[in-house]
Design an enzyme around this catalytic site. Structure first.
Site, PDB file in Angstrom:
ATOM      1  NE  ARG A  83      -2.728  -0.036   3.270  1.00  0.00           N
ATOM      2  CZ  ARG A  83      -4.133  -0.710   3.129  1.00  0.00           C
ATOM      3  NH1 ARG A  83      -4.884   0.084   2.514  1.00  0.00           N
ATOM      4  NH2 ARG A  83      -4.429  -1.665   3.808  1.00  0.00           N
TER       5      ARG A  83
ATOM      6  CE1 TYR B 109     -11.026  -4.944   5.099  1.00  0.00           C
ATOM      7  CE2 TYR B 109      -9.978  -3.421   3.384  1.00  0.00           C
ATOM      8  CZ  TYR B 109     -10.309  -4.795   3.838  1.00  0.00           C
ATOM      9  OH  TYR B 109      -9.928  -5.959   3.390  1.00  0.00           O
TER      10      TYR B 109
ATOM     11  CB  CYS C 168     -28.834  -3.600  -6.385  1.00  0.00           C
ATOM     12  SG  CYS C 168     -29.421  -3.066  -8.329  1.00  0.00           S
TER      13      CYS C 168
END
Length: 450
Positions: A307, A347, A374
């Site tokens: 990340r 998260y 949806c």
């Protein structure tokens, strides 16, 4: 005379890639790597993900410089493929001599197709099946073993292997996690990951008895954390185990990997954020002091930034289809959301955004950015102050480079978006946009008479 951008909007610009530029002579358009985002959206459609090479290179250079500055021993960097992996990203890792972390046979296949050499491939996985282990024996240079059952299966497979075996690392469960969302904590005592301390020592003995090339120790405490302090007791536990293994088995690991997981700022409220250099320095200094205290040789230190290496390099572009006003909310309904970025639903991840043009407009109030799917949980961003936005405008969501495309789905028939590589004024496709036929290419019709 430059544009007068509202401070609320200007505060978001540092979240974008390093080559982001705001044209202050026109209507306040955003460019990345010299490329007009409006033109990219027009040419390639939306949702669209773009990755800025210069940002990737710059962040990697910071990691490498921090290791060189703060760690006196050998060190290395493993790119965490689960953050985002495709052929192009795998090839980029090899241009910089990185190791590539793959989970299972699927990611190994990508690494192999990209030409990543075996010594640079590291395999993770909490429940590797026979196909995963067989692929690792064939293509990996290093295999991280998660549990005793897996170790026994590996030993049985290795006994039939005629070629070289990958190096083996053991994954420790240190019994403590970092401060992050519960779904991304991995090091706590009840975690599904890794060996407990007693099991790990047992695993060391098994490896030595089966002549497996045991060379390393690994642990990971969680993803997207912002304080390095909880790493200290985990490092101490790992070093105590190394000291015990040295005494009991006369074995010392050549490599120690405390994983990765360093967080990044996703929202302007996350700024300022502790730099990655603080994280690297903390690990390096604690490891050096711990080894000296225990008279343990300094291991090769391997970090696994995923990340924190790739997130800021990526930006997601969406088109606003409709603007809707309910009793208490202004909705900007986008053409993407939950299917290409499930993190807000999984998260409660908090993102920010900017329109790609017209940044000098005044902020008119909060907006809720929802997707087309949806699900009431298909809300990408909640309550974000924005100008008046019209249907047809394009919205840019920064810090979209990690755990979005890699976690995307075809929910509601969504076709996964195109991914672009931006470099020196050129855009290249890393992944094409899926077409409807991709959604049923694996399907078979019912048999006759069914």
């Amino acid at each position: 005379m430059g544009l007068n951008i509202p401070p609320t909007l200007a505060a978001r610009l540092p979240l974008f890639p390093t080559t982001t530029h705001l044209d202050e002579t026109g209507d306040g358009r955003l460019t990345i790597a010299g490329l007009d985002l409006a033109e990219l959206a027009r040419q390639y459609g939306t949702p669209l993900y773009v990755y800025d090479r210069a940002s990737l290179d710059a962040t990697l250079a910071r990691y490498q410089a921090a290791l060189q500055t703060h760690y006196p021993g050998e060190s290395g960097i493993t790119y965490a493929g689960k953050a985002f992996l495709c052929l192009g990203i795998a090839q980029w890792t090899q241009q910089h001599g990185l190791w590539l972390d793959c989970t299972g046979a699927g990611e190994l296949a990508v690494a192999f197709a990209a030409g990543v050499p075996r010594p640079k491939v590291l395999v993770h996985g909490v429940n590797k099946n026979q196909a995963d282990l067989s692929a690792a024996l064939q293509h990996a240079g290093t295999l991280v073993v998660d549990n005793l059952g897996e170790l026994e299966r590996l030993a049985a497979l290795a006994s039939t292997q005629t070629g070289p075996l990958p190096d083996v690392w053991l994954r420790l469960r240190p019994g403590m996690a970092v401060q992050t969302h519960a779904h991304t904590q991995t090091g706590q005592e009840d975690s599904k990951f890794g060996f407990g301390p007693a099991e790990l020592l047992q695993a060391v003995g098994l490896c030595l008895r089966h002549d497996l090339p045991l060379t390393g120790l690994h642990f990971h405490q969680g993803s997207h954390f912002h304080d390095p302090a909880p790493l200290a007791p985990a490092l101490d536990i790992a070093l105590d185990l190394i000291e015990e293994a040295q005494s009991t088995y006369r074995w010392t690991p050549q490599v120690l990997s405390p994983g990765g997981g360093w967080g990044v700022p996703y929202h302007e409220d996350d700024l300022p954020h502790l730099p990655l250099e603080t994280y690297v320095q903390f690990i390096a200094e604690h490891l050096v002091a711990g080894c000296q205290q225990r008279r343990v040789p300094l291991p090769r230190l391997h970090l696994e930034p995923g990340r924190s290496l790739v997130a800021q390099a990526g930006v997601a572009l969406y088109q606003v289809g409709s603007v809707k006003h309910t009793l208490n909310r202004r909705w900007l309904l986008l053409d993407g959301g939950l299917a290409d970025n499930p993190r807000p639903a999984l998260y409660q991840a908090r993102y920010s955004a900017l329109p790609i043009a017209g940044l000098a407009r005044p902020v008119s109030g909060p907006a809720w950015l929802g997707g087309p799917f949806c699900e009431s949980g298909d809300v990408l961003i909640s309550g974000l102050p924005l100008p008046e936005i019209q249907p047809g405008e394009t919205i840019a969501v920064p810090v979209s480079g990690a755990y979005q495309i890699s976690m995307s789905s075809n929910y509601n028939g969504a076709r996964k978006p195109a991914v672009l590589w931006l470099e020196d004024g050129r855009a290249s496709l890393l992944q094409r946009r899926q077409v409807p036929e991709d959604l049923y290419s694996r399907d078979l019709p019912l048999p006759p008479g069914a």
